[in-house]
Design a protein around this motif. Structure first.
Motif, PDB file in Angstrom:
ATOM      1  N   ASP A 416      -6.113-119.495 -17.257  1.00 29.89           N
ATOM      2  CA  ASP A 416      -5.126-119.243 -16.199  1.00 29.89           C
ATOM      3  C   ASP A 416      -5.058-117.781 -15.777  1.00 29.89           C
ATOM      4  O   ASP A 416      -4.807-117.470 -14.616  1.00 29.89           O
ATOM      5  CB  ASP A 416      -3.724-119.678 -16.668  1.00 29.89           C
ATOM      6  CG  ASP A 416      -3.623-121.193 -16.821  1.00 29.89           C
ATOM      7  OD1 ASP A 416      -4.536-121.892 -16.334  1.00 29.89           O
ATOM      8  OD2 ASP A 416      -2.657-121.667 -17.445  1.00 29.89           O
ATOM      9  N   PHE A 417      -5.247-116.866 -16.730  1.00 25.69           N
ATOM     10  CA  PHE A 417      -4.895-115.465 -16.443  1.00 25.69           C
ATOM     11  C   PHE A 417      -6.030-114.453 -16.453  1.00 25.69           C
ATOM     12  O   PHE A 417      -5.878-113.347 -15.934  1.00 25.69           O
ATOM     13  CB  PHE A 417      -3.814-114.989 -17.421  1.00 25.69           C
ATOM     14  CG  PHE A 417      -2.541-115.771 -17.357  1.00 25.69           C
ATOM     15  CD1 PHE A 417      -1.806-115.814 -16.168  1.00 25.69           C
ATOM     16  CD2 PHE A 417      -2.078-116.493 -18.448  1.00 25.69           C
ATOM     17  CE1 PHE A 417      -0.620-116.533 -16.098  1.00 25.69           C
ATOM     18  CE2 PHE A 417      -0.896-117.219 -18.373  1.00 25.69           C
ATOM     19  CZ  PHE A 417      -0.169-117.244 -17.199  1.00 25.69           C
ATOM     20  N   MET A 418      -7.160-114.779 -17.077  1.00 23.37           N
ATOM     21  CA  MET A 418      -8.203-113.751 -17.162  1.00 23.37           C
ATOM     22  C   MET A 418      -9.027-113.697 -15.886  1.00 23.37           C
ATOM     23  O   MET A 418      -9.146-114.684 -15.169  1.00 23.37           O
ATOM     24  CB  MET A 418      -9.105-113.988 -18.380  1.00 23.37           C
ATOM     25  CG  MET A 418      -8.392-113.839 -19.724  1.00 23.37           C
ATOM     26  SD  MET A 418      -7.585-112.228 -19.938  1.00 23.37           S
ATOM     27  CE  MET A 418      -9.026-111.206 -20.260  1.00 23.37           C
ATOM     28  N   PRO A 419      -9.606-112.538 -15.592  1.00 26.88           N
ATOM     29  CA  PRO A 419     -10.390-112.377 -14.360  1.00 26.88           C
ATOM     30  C   PRO A 419     -11.578-113.335 -14.310  1.00 26.88           C
ATOM     31  O   PRO A 419     -12.084-113.757 -15.353  1.00 26.88           O
ATOM     32  CB  PRO A 419     -10.888-110.932 -14.449  1.00 26.88           C
ATOM     33  CG  PRO A 419     -10.022-110.250 -15.441  1.00 26.88           C
ATOM     34  CD  PRO A 419      -9.539-111.297 -16.377  1.00 26.88           C
ATOM     35  N   ALA A 420     -11.994-113.679 -13.098  1.00 26.91           N
ATOM     36  CA  ALA A 420     -13.168-114.540 -12.922  1.00 26.91           C
ATOM     37  C   ALA A 420     -14.352-113.947 -13.680  1.00 26.91           C
ATOM     38  O   ALA A 420     -14.525-112.732 -13.709  1.00 26.91           O
ATOM     39  CB  ALA A 420     -13.496-114.663 -11.441  1.00 26.91           C
ATOM     40  N   GLY A 421     -15.120-114.809 -14.312  1.00 26.61           N
ATOM     41  CA  GLY A 421     -16.312-114.337 -15.008  1.00 26.61           C
ATOM     42  C   GLY A 421     -16.059-113.994 -16.465  1.00 26.61           C
ATOM     43  O   GLY A 421     -17.003-113.734 -17.217  1.00 26.61           O
ATOM     44  N   THR A 422     -14.793-114.007 -16.882  1.00 26.10           N
ATOM     45  CA  THR A 422     -14.489-113.770 -18.303  1.00 26.10           C
ATOM     46  C   THR A 422     -14.962-114.977 -19.114  1.00 26.10           C
ATOM     47  O   THR A 422     -14.789-116.113 -18.680  1.00 26.10           O
ATOM     48  CB  THR A 422     -12.964-113.605 -18.504  1.00 26.10           C
ATOM     49  OG1 THR A 422     -12.511-112.537 -17.666  1.00 26.10           O
ATOM     50  CG2 THR A 422     -12.646-113.303 -19.962  1.00 26.10           C
ATOM     51  N   SER A 423     -15.588-114.730 -20.264  1.00 25.67           N
ATOM     52  CA  SER A 423     -16.016-115.843 -21.129  1.00 25.67           C
ATOM     53  C   SER A 423     -15.377-115.686 -22.493  1.00 25.67           C
ATOM     54  O   SER A 423     -15.045-114.572 -22.903  1.00 25.67           O
ATOM     55  CB  SER A 423     -17.539-115.851 -21.254  1.00 25.67           C
ATOM     56  OG  SER A 423     -17.979-114.651 -21.875  1.00 25.67           O
ATOM     57  N   TRP A 424     -15.168-116.806 -23.167  1.00 20.44           N
ATOM     58  CA  TRP A 424     -14.554-116.753 -24.501  1.00 20.44           C
ATOM     59  C   TRP A 424     -15.025-117.912 -25.348  1.00 20.44           C
ATOM     60  O   TRP A 424     -15.536-118.912 -24.824  1.00 20.44           O
ATOM     61  CB  TRP A 424     -13.036-116.739 -24.408  1.00 20.44           C
ATOM     62  CG  TRP A 424     -12.432-117.905 -23.680  1.00 20.44           C
ATOM     63  CD1 TRP A 424     -12.020-119.102 -24.218  1.00 20.44           C
ATOM     64  CD2 TRP A 424     -12.162-117.989 -22.276  1.00 20.44           C
ATOM     65  NE1 TRP A 424     -11.515-119.905 -23.240  1.00 20.44           N
ATOM     66  CE2 TRP A 424     -11.577-119.257 -22.047  1.00 20.44           C
ATOM     67  CE3 TRP A 424     -12.347-117.111 -21.196  1.00 20.44           C
ATOM     68  CZ2 TRP A 424     -11.187-119.681 -20.773  1.00 20.44           C
ATOM     69  CZ3 TRP A 424     -11.956-117.542 -19.924  1.00 20.44           C
ATOM     70  CH2 TRP A 424     -11.378-118.810 -19.721  1.00 20.44           C
ATOM     71  N   THR A 425     -14.894-117.774 -26.654  1.00 19.88           N
ATOM     72  CA  THR A 425     -15.337-118.810 -27.591  1.00 19.88           C
ATOM     73  C   THR A 425     -14.215-119.814 -27.836  1.00 19.88           C
ATOM     74  O   THR A 425     -13.044-119.508 -27.618  1.00 19.88           O
ATOM     75  CB  THR A 425     -15.762-118.190 -28.940  1.00 19.88           C
ATOM     76  OG1 THR A 425     -14.654-117.449 -29.485  1.00 19.88           O
ATOM     77  CG2 THR A 425     -16.931-117.243 -28.742  1.00 19.88           C
ATOM     78  N   ALA A 509      -7.325-110.965  -8.015  1.00 21.05           N
ATOM     79  CA  ALA A 509      -7.429-112.077  -7.064  1.00 21.05           C
ATOM     80  C   ALA A 509      -8.466-113.073  -7.559  1.00 21.05           C
ATOM     81  O   ALA A 509      -8.190-114.239  -7.761  1.00 21.05           O
ATOM     82  CB  ALA A 509      -7.832-111.551  -5.684  1.00 21.05           C
ATOM     83  N   GLY A 510      -9.672-112.558  -7.824  1.00 21.77           N
ATOM     84  CA  GLY A 510     -10.722-113.434  -8.330  1.00 21.77           C
ATOM     85  C   GLY A 510     -10.240-114.189  -9.545  1.00 21.77           C
ATOM     86  O   GLY A 510     -10.435-115.384  -9.671  1.00 21.77           O
ATOM     87  N   GLY A 511      -9.539-113.466 -10.391  1.00 19.47           N
ATOM     88  CA  GLY A 511      -9.043-114.076 -11.611  1.00 19.47           C
ATOM     89  C   GLY A 511      -8.123-115.245 -11.309  1.00 19.47           C
ATOM     90  O   GLY A 511      -8.127-116.247 -11.992  1.00 19.47           O
ATOM     91  N   MET A 512      -7.368-115.138 -10.235  1.00 18.51           N
ATOM     92  CA  MET A 512      -6.427-116.194  -9.887  1.00 18.51           C
ATOM     93  C   MET A 512      -7.123-117.465  -9.422  1.00 18.51           C
ATOM     94  O   MET A 512      -6.570-118.533  -9.467  1.00 18.51           O
ATOM     95  CB  MET A 512      -5.469-115.716  -8.784  1.00 18.51           C
ATOM     96  CG  MET A 512      -4.541-114.598  -9.214  1.00 18.51           C
ATOM     97  SD  MET A 512      -3.616-115.066 -10.701  1.00 18.51           S
ATOM     98  CE  MET A 512      -2.502-116.306  -9.992  1.00 18.51           C
TER      99      MET A 512
END
Lengths: 514, 514
Positions: A416-425, A509-512
């Motif tokens: 919901d909140f991290m910028p576009a392109g953020t990746s996580w495990t 914005a992208g993150g949204m």
């Protein structure tokens, strides 16, 4: 004031109470606090800083020792008049105000040479960020089980019972390998997880942290190298530094440690062991695949290099199906398994174990004896009682459910909140996960903004053997409930997005629009 | 059978349960125990060997793991039929019977290389004598406070109180330096003994034994040398071996360590510290004179070499007047003081402390953190409560009186029973004393006869940095009451006199006419 108080460069690396003492000493020195001024009440400052009252009390005591302040019974602690201060300072050889750990009385700090590894440790400590965890800050950096879940009453009862029943034998020296009851209880738990080995092959130790030190010393001499994953547990890097051992990096892919890279390393004569965290990796949160585990074992066996398997969260799977530990898959007896109760129960009792075979077992017992003779029996026996009572398994069920819910909330919030392109495990066990930003920055630089925004994290660079900058960060769900996690990640998303925007004119914005 | 069981060369250096397992395995192998034969009941064998029942149970479990025996519920443990045994052994990769620490299941001992210091430790351990302390044997070799005096009920109450009152904070990680309450309590006790320094300069550790390891690592790297007294504490020699450090010998005279010899050693660049036990020396029992203490401090200051002062029995003076510790006399801040509760209270809680200043303090905190993060808080806080309650001081009064009476009995008995020309020390504190025979022999050779005669002692060679033979022995009064001491020394006198007679055709008779 707290954040700045606990993060001034001049005090980084010092114990918290010394940072506090130094802060006030410099405030007084520069006149910001004048003679007669009252220091904050211990209780309120402690609450403000999220520290134990005794820590603040210790800081005030040091300031008093140094002549900066005086305690007035029932009234509080006050800055002393310059004259008084001068008089104190003027005493022959009196300690210099603000000197870290400086003494009362008339003894200066000795001019002695420390071992180079210790100097290395001190400077390593100075690079670590200091966190001020105020009431309102979401602590996504802590890898400590949530104190709200500690089964203290059950453990207290066990401790009280064994102290009442066992008598003097409980208060004498244990054998270096520790109490047979706890070792048997652990061996049967391991057996249920397919790990062959009797209680005779278990050496109890002072948390997995001492287990790491002992296992490293078992196989490596100063100047040797140990292969470690990139990233890896930050404290294993400290342990290496303190022992004059070099950490040789093994890159990770989706399956786990890279086999070719590992084989190349283990072929080197001075690489004497491989330290790995196959289940719920710290900091990644991922687990090495079964196929990859078999390959790693083959490589280590062919090179006759021992594997130090850190199973510090092996009891904390909350989703998916069990993957056998390296110790369970080992057919050549080259795996040394570390276990700890620090994450699955609570850290305060400092109990862990090391499993080894043959000569390695003999060496381990000798090393433990030469290091500190043995561990505390009352704790070991109380813990054995706690395990036998079923209280540990009941506790595991509780925190596994807690972990599942919090990781789900974390995954949701990151989306919901991290910028576009953020990746996580997406871990299947344990407390920690790894978040990588799509921007070319060092997450270390985000820490001050994040702290101001009310969230804390561990910058990726802390987990790099070469301390290289990293665009990633480790988050944990150990000390934040679902709503706190959501609030913290929202704040983190803001901070990350703004930095991203500053870098690339993109971000929030992208993150949204994920 | 017990004495031989626990002293066969083939098993020396192994944990007791493995020695027991090996003993029965070989008995079965050579046919002395046939299929169906019943092993001694765990309870009775444990009593016979003076071991905890769990130790024997562990041995039987290992024998069962290895297929030698089988437990029959309610009936006991029996030697298995050859066929069954063969079948077990024949399993792929099954453990070899009698293998030290061999595994259950199908995993052999790994072929891995241990660090050379660890190999050194293992062989060092194998040179140590193994004692079988049966019911009737007088244990003049043990340096463990008499369990009959442990104030368990008071401590249990403190532990129970703090666990009830402090809640979760007690079960989380402590700071590396430990609980502020216990550090403050210790600092004020030290202050009362003239030792300048605030709680901020105290790092709690895992008994003085871990203190020794940490203090050595603080100043020395592998290959460096530490100056030690001849004789010195046996375990400091193990600690050195495990760290790849060499112990450089400083001879002792009536006043303490020889100044010229020390100065010559500290002049060498690779001698990085001096480890000394100025009060109630182990094994000598003597104390370094005040004048000599000042000289030692001067030498160390001029050479800028730190002194590691082991104060493990500093609270145990029962006669004579206090001599200030080196830490109290230190005006240049080069003394690191080790303290322990293991001898003045009980060893089972593993609490000690290290006092240091400035950089040494910083290094110590970093080293403790890198080694095992921190120690167990519940024990530290319970102990702080115990000290504040006055229970510790009450306990000290009790055991000082006990020590005085037992040392008087020892002195009397040595005069009555030892051969003419025997000399011994007259300690003013602590548990141990040093007895030198007038014959040219290695007291190690007397041990088997002494054990048969019902008395045990520590041969002098154990305390020699170069393990040279010694005509001296260390005796302790810690686990024997006056009448037992008299009985033990009488037996010891017999054994010594006969060996003396064998050597010189003199002895017993002379011994009678002292």
């Amino acid at each position: 004031m707290c954040a700045e108080l606990l993060s001034t460069d001049s005090t980084a690396g010092l114990p918290a109470y010394q940072q506090i003492a130094r802060h006030f000493a410099s405030e007084i020195r520069r006149g910001a606090l004048r003679a007669g001024a009252r220091l904050p009440a211990i209780r309120s400052l402690a609450a403000q800083l999220g520290l134990h009252r005794d820590t603040v009390a210790l800081a005030y005591e040091q300031l008093s020792d140094q002549g900066w302040v005086e305690a007035q019974v029932g009234r509080g602690t006050f800055v002393r008049a310059k004259g008084l201060l001068a008089a104190t300072i003027a005493e022959p050889g009196a300690a210099l105000p603000g000197d870290p750990g400086s003494s009362v009385g008339s003894v200066p700090d000795g001019d002695v040479e420390l071992a180079p590894q210790v100097e290395e440790l001190i400077s390593l400590g100075n690079t670590r960020p200091r966190y001020a965890t105020g009431e309102d800050v979401v602590a996504l950096h802590k890898l400590i089980p949530d104190p709200r879940f500690y089964p203290i009453e059950d453990f207290r009862a066990c401790m009280n019972d064994v102290m009442t029943e066992d008598g003097p034998s409980l208060f004498s020296y244990a054998a270096p390998e520790g109490d047979p009851r706890l070792r048997r209880a652990l061996a049967s738990r391991f057996g249920a997880q397919g790990i062959a080995g009797s209680a005779a092959q278990l050496v109890l130790c002072h948390g997995a942290s001492q287990g790491i030190s002992l296992a490293l010393r078992l196989f490596l001499s100063p100047g040797d190298q140990v292969a470690v994953e990139v990233p890896t547990y930050a404290n294993v890097l400290s342990a290496c530094a303190g022992l004059g051992i070099t950490a040789a990096p093994v890159p990770m892919d989706a399956e786990g440690p890279d086999p070719e890279a590992l084989d190349r390393l283990l072929a080197k004569p001075d690489v004497k062991a491989f330290y790995t965290i196959p289940s719920f990796h710290n900091p990644l949160g991922t687990s090495t695949s079964l196929a990859r585990r078999r390959v790693l074992l083959e490589i280590a066996r062919d090179r006759a290099v021992p594997i130090i398997e850190d199973g510090f969260e092996m009891d904390l799977r909350f989703r998916g199906s069990e993957i056998p530990s390296l110790a369970a898959l080992d057919t050549s007896g080259i795996v040394v398994l570390l276990f700890s109760f620090s994450k699955s129960l609570f850290p305060g009792i400092r109990v862990g174990s090391i499993s080894a075979r043959g000569r390695a077992l003999e060496g381990l017992v000798a090393l433990k004896h030469a290091t500190d003779l043995s561990d505390a029996l009352p704790t070991q026996v109380a813990l054995a009682r706690f395990l036998e009572s079923g209280a540990y398994d009941r506790h595991l069920a509780t925190i596994r459910a807690m972990l599942r819910a919090r990781h789900d909330a974390m995954d949701q919030a990151l989306g919901d909140f991290m910028p576009a392109g953020t990746s996580w495990t997406r871990p299947e066990g344990g407390y920690q996960l790894w978040v990588e930003l799509p921007f070319d920055l060092d997450t270390r630089d985000l820490l001050p903004d994040a702290a101001r925004a009310g969230v804390l994290f561990s910058p990726g660079t802390l987990f790099m053997p070469d301390a290289r900058p990293s665009r990633a960060m480790r988050l944990t769900v150990s000390c934040a409930e679902e709503d706190e996690i959501r609030r913290g990640v929202a704040a983190l998303g803001d901070v990350a997005s703004h930095s991203g925007a500053a870098l690339h004119g993109t971000g929030r914005a992208g993150g949204m629009h994920l």
